[in-house]
Every structure is written in structure tokens, then in C-alpha cells.
Design a protein around this motif. Structure first.
Motif, mmCIF file in Angstrom:
data_model
loop_
_atom_site.group_PDB
_atom_site.id
_atom_site.type_symbol
_atom_site.label_atom_id
_atom_site.label_comp_id
_atom_site.label_asym_id
_atom_site.label_seq_id
_atom_site.Cartn_x
_atom_site.Cartn_y
_atom_site.Cartn_z
ATOM 1 N N ARG A 53 35.136 -2.721 68.504
ATOM 2 C CA ARG A 53 36.399 -2.371 69.165
ATOM 3 C C ARG A 53 37.597 -3.126 68.608
ATOM 4 O O ARG A 53 38.728 -2.716 68.827
ATOM 5 C CB ARG A 53 36.298 -2.671 70.657
ATOM 6 N N THR A 54 37.343 -4.238 67.955
ATOM 7 C CA THR A 54 38.442 -5.084 67.500
ATOM 8 C C THR A 54 38.230 -5.506 66.051
ATOM 9 O O THR A 54 37.130 -5.364 65.497
ATOM 10 C CB THR A 54 38.542 -6.365 68.353
ATOM 11 N N HIS A 55 39.279 -6.051 65.473
ATOM 12 C CA HIS A 55 39.209 -6.585 64.112
ATOM 13 C C HIS A 55 38.122 -7.662 64.030
ATOM 14 O O HIS A 55 37.356 -7.708 63.067
ATOM 15 C CB HIS A 55 40.578 -7.148 63.725
ATOM 16 N N ALA A 76 37.460 4.679 69.474
ATOM 17 C CA ALA A 76 38.508 5.597 69.006
ATOM 18 C C ALA A 76 38.838 6.645 70.056
ATOM 19 O O ALA A 76 39.977 7.101 70.136
ATOM 20 C CB ALA A 76 38.078 6.276 67.711
ATOM 21 N N MET A 77 37.868 7.008 70.857
ATOM 22 C CA MET A 77 38.140 7.982 71.914
ATOM 23 C C MET A 77 38.993 7.350 73.003
ATOM 24 O O MET A 77 39.858 8.000 73.581
ATOM 25 C CB MET A 77 36.826 8.506 72.500
ATOM 26 N N ARG A 78 38.748 6.085 73.270
ATOM 27 C CA ARG A 78 39.520 5.383 74.297
ATOM 28 C C ARG A 78 40.910 5.013 73.807
ATOM 29 O O ARG A 78 41.849 4.941 74.588
ATOM 30 C CB ARG A 78 38.785 4.110 74.717
ATOM 31 N N ASN A 79 41.010 4.711 72.521
ATOM 32 C CA ASN A 79 42.277 4.259 71.954
ATOM 33 C C ASN A 79 42.363 4.742 70.507
ATOM 34 O O ASN A 79 41.890 4.065 69.600
ATOM 35 C CB ASN A 79 42.382 2.733 72.024
#
Length: 117
Positions: A53-55, A76-79
Motif C-alpha cells: 500500500r505504501t512506498h 489501487a481500488m481504494r486509492n
């Protein structure tokens, strides 16, 4: 299975870090990605997937599994702007309302193409 697929000439293999019985709330097993990468060594690129979810998640998965790439799913669906933050390493934030509206309009345009006149 991964070794046989590699010997058959597979271009790459995507490995999800959960089995079919696990739910998305269960922690992923990135060790499974490492095991498969170790089995095929450098004969086929391994793409890791599961709770990225993050770098920092990207960096951790690459380092802990040795995978060659990352696949993003629910994040990607959430954000949908998650990819920008993954590339820049900056904290994820939602863009301004105008950018969100433009993205929805573009999606609508591509989802419902108009017939040529």
C-alpha cells in the motif's frame, strides 16, 4: 509448479502472498514469495503481490522476498493515486476535488464510448 513453469518458458510469474483459504484481513505470507523466487532463481522474474500500500511496503517486499516487481491490487481500488505515492515516496493523499472529478469523467468516457457519427 514454479520450477516446471520456468522450464516451460514462462515469461514471468505473479505470486500472491495468501492462499485460497485466507481472507484479506489475514496477514500475507511474503515468505512464500521468497521461497518461489529461490526455487526459480533468475530463470523467471517473480512479481510479488499482497498488502502493498505504501512506498515503504514496496521497499520491504523487494528486500525481503527478492522479487523482481510488485503488483498492486486492492490498494489501487481504494486509492487510484497510490501509484504516484509509490513512485515518489511521499505520503499518500487524495488529490483536490477537481482532479477526482476529472478522473471520474475520464473513466466514464472510456467505460461508455459513444458511437462514431
Amino acid at each position: 509448479v514454479a520450477e516446471a513453469a520456468a522450464q516451460a518458458g514462462l515469461d514471468y510469474l505473479t505470486v500472491h502472498a495468501r492462499n485460497g483459504e485466507q481472507r484479506s484481513s489475514d496477514p500475507p505470507s511474503w515468505d512464500a514469495i521468497r521461497e518461489i523466487k529461490d526455487c526459480v532463481a533468475d530463470s523467471v522474474p517473480i512479481i510479488g503481490n499482497g498488502d502493498v500500500r505504501t512506498h515503504d511496503d514496496v521497499q520491504h517486499m523487494l528486500q525481503s522476498t527478492g522479487c523482481d516487481g510488485i503488483m498492486i491490487g486492492r490498494a489501487a481500488m481504494r486509492n487510484p493515486w497510490v501509484f504516484e505515492s509509490l513512485l515518489t515516496g511521499k505520503t499518500e493523499k487524495w488529490p483536490d476535488l477537481e482532479r477526482v472529478e476529472a478522473a471520474f469523467e475520464e473513466n466514464e468516457r472510456w467505460s461508455n464510448p459513444q458511437p462514431a457519427a
